[in-house]
Design an enzyme around this catalytic site. Structure first.
Site, PDB file in Angstrom:
ATOM      1  CB  CYS A 169      42.529  30.082  34.450  1.00 31.56           C
ATOM      2  SG  CYS A 169      44.294  29.736  34.379  1.00 31.56           S
ATOM      3  CG  HIS A 248      33.499  23.485  27.003  1.00 30.81           C
ATOM      4  ND1 HIS A 248      34.406  23.010  26.087  1.00 30.81           N
ATOM      5  CD2 HIS A 248      33.817  22.904  28.193  1.00 30.81           C
ATOM      6  CE1 HIS A 248      35.235  22.169  26.692  1.00 30.81           C
ATOM      7  NE2 HIS A 248      34.908  22.095  27.977  1.00 30.81           N
ATOM      8  CG  HIS A 338      32.808  48.009  40.402  1.00 31.34           C
ATOM      9  ND1 HIS A 338      33.524  49.165  40.613  1.00 31.34           N
ATOM     10  CD2 HIS A 338      31.658  48.142  41.130  1.00 31.34           C
ATOM     11  CE1 HIS A 338      32.854  49.957  41.430  1.00 31.34           C
ATOM     12  NE2 HIS A 338      31.712  49.354  41.755  1.00 31.34           N
ATOM     13  CG  HIS A 342      41.968  34.926  33.977  1.00 28.09           C
ATOM     14  ND1 HIS A 342      42.466  34.410  35.153  1.00 28.09           N
ATOM     15  CD2 HIS A 342      42.629  34.280  32.974  1.00 28.09           C
ATOM     16  CE1 HIS A 342      43.361  33.481  34.878  1.00 28.09           C
ATOM     17  NE2 HIS A 342      43.485  33.391  33.565  1.00 28.09           N
ATOM     18  CG  HIS A 371      53.046  44.772  40.207  1.00 26.25           C
ATOM     19  ND1 HIS A 371      54.211  44.846  39.484  1.00 26.25           N
ATOM     20  CD2 HIS A 371      53.321  45.319  41.422  1.00 26.25           C
ATOM     21  CE1 HIS A 371      55.157  45.426  40.217  1.00 26.25           C
ATOM     22  NE2 HIS A 371      54.641  45.714  41.395  1.00 26.25           N
ATOM     23  CG  ASN A 375      47.498  33.155  35.749  1.00 19.16           C
ATOM     24  OD1 ASN A 375      46.536  32.862  36.453  1.00 19.16           O
ATOM     25  ND2 ASN A 375      47.569  32.789  34.487  1.00 19.16           N
TER      26      ASN A 375
END
Length: 465
Positions: A169, A248, A338, A342, A371, A375
């Protein structure tokens, strides 16, 4: 003689001017700008309504009573509405036997929708693209997806292509990092990044709870964007990249295995989401922020946090470790206007919001994106950006923070600066009636239909025929 002396006296100044000019010119070309981006919106016949989701679950032959109930509860608490999208093969009832061609068609639909609209809107010709980076984590094909794009749009022979897989992702930031690195050594470049996920061949049909959960969370989506370091295009761009940090934790066994594609006991391939995932994400998140904070926050906030931390250490010296003591909290809002979070799930949004001390206004874009679109893996933060743009929140000079998590385990983040006021004129959110968001009461249709299921019902609840 006098002429020679005059030239000689100015020669050092000319050298200094030349060096300074080259330094500034090189620095100008090393900047990375987002020229424009295009989000993917599948057709309305691909929407997953409450009723249809129930049908998909019911026709999964390998589910038992516990798994059926687990899935329904997961959907109820996911924060996902009933207008998200799924691959075509799900609507045709073929999720247990998708073909290779199904997966390719899914990708080609994405390319056609996003790339063609993006090129048309920016006025950029495919022949002008110098770099192409494609990140689709769970689909590898031959030729590669990047080669398919080059072939379809007849791009140049000397184009530099990169095809990323398995990045999860947070892959879009990996792609941008590649582009940013190229920009540092090449002037006047145009780079295209295409980011999405292939759900068609990765729909899990087994009964392992850690794997069937992915069917509830992941939805169809994607994004194509054009980045540049051309100074002549700077005024037309939307965002300027100030910094990007990648963390990582693949060396840690717990982190590596918490989010992994594997086989279940019956040999069915699925995407395993382990119980150690929250812990792994938290550790990666903290390490990422430690490196990012000094780069994006004002000195006064770093000094305040440092003094507060030292003071608390002195006050807590000698106290038992079990004693709950106040902790120093850094205020990221001093350097960020702002937040693009994710949309990994309701719990992910809530946890990050709590850690950063964000308000409901700050996390509204992420909640609404989850919503409405679910995802969408690596493209999710761009849907969050699209929401902000359509709501006309982004003004010139604003700082925009993006963060995402991915398999590996990785936490990647970046800070953008808004180059010009953004209106979201040709944004997919405009087609979703953006004026109605956020709704007065964010009701979940799944709650109304399946929310009555309780733990004590396990012995009496029956699978539908």
């Amino acid at each position: 003689m006098m002429f020679y002396l005059t030239i000689s006296s100015f020669f050092p100044l000319l050298c200094i001017f030349y060096i300074l000019y080259n330094f500034l010119e090189t620095k100008r070309h090393k900047k990375c700008y987002l020229l424009d981006y295009q989000l993917y919106k599948p057709s309305d016949d691909r929407k997953l309504s409450t009723e249809f989701c129930g049908e998909v679950i019911k026709r999964t032959k390998n589910l038992g009573l516990n798994e059926y109930k687990f899935l329904l509860k997961a959907i109820v608490s996911s924060g996902i509405g009933e207008e998200t999208y799924a691959p075509q093969m799900v609507f045709e009832g073929r999720e247990d036997c998708p073909t290779y061609q199904d997966a390719i068609i899914e990708m080609e639909e994405l390319f056609e929708y996003t790339i063609e609209r993006l090129l048309k809107r920016t006025g950029v010709s495919p022949l002008e693209i110098d770099v192409l980076v494609v990140n689709i984590s769970m689909l590898a094909c031959m030729p590669s997806l990047s080669s398919r794009i080059v072939h379809k749009y007849k791009m140049r022979e000397d184009i530099k292509t990169y095809n990323l897989s398995g990045m999860g992702c947070s892959a879009s930031f990996v792609s941008i990092n590649i582009v940013e690195s190229i920009f540092k050594s090449r002037k006047n470049q145009l780079a295209m990044v295409v980011t999405s996920e292939s759900l068609t061949p990765n729909w899990y049909i087994g009964n392992d709870k850690s794997m069937i959960l992915s069917n509830c969370l992941f939805r169809s989506g994607g994004c194509a964007m054009i980045l540049t370091n051309k100074p002549s295009l700077a005024h037309k761009c939307m965002l300027k990249l100030n910094c990007l940090v990648r963390t990582h934790h693949g060396a840690k066994d717990e982190s590596y295995g918490c989010c992994i594609q594997t086989e279940d006991a019956q040999g069915r391939v699925g995407f395993h989401l382990g119980k150690t995932l929250p812990k792994a994400a938290t550790r990666a998140f903290i390490d990422n922020l430690k490196e990012l904070a000094p780069k994006i926050l004002p000195i006064r906030e770093l000094l305040r946090f440092g003094i507060h931390s030292v003071t608390l250490k002195i006050l807590n010296h000698g106290k038992k470790k079990s004693t709950v003591s106040p902790r120093a909290v850094i205020n990221f809002k001093t350097g960020v206007d702002h937040f693009c979070l994710h949309t990994g799930g309701k719990a992910v949004i809530d946890t990050v919001a709590q850690s950063l001390g964000l308000s409901e206004y700050d996390i509204e874009p992420a909640r609404m994106t989850l919503h409405r679109f679910g995802n969408t893996s690596a493209s999710s933060v761009w849907y969050v950006l699209g929401y902000m743009e359509s709501k006309k929140r982004l003004r010139k000079g604003d700082k925009l923070f993006m963060i995402s998590f991915g398999a590996g385990f990785k936490c990647n983040s970046c800070l953008w600066e808004v180059v010009r006021d953004l209106e979201g004129i040709e944004n997919v959110w405009k087609e979703c009636n953006i004026e109605s968001y956020p709704p007065q009461t964010l009701t979940n249709p799944f709650t109304e239909k399946y929310g009555w299921i309780k733990d004590e019902d396990i012995n009496t609840f029956k699978l539908p025929e």
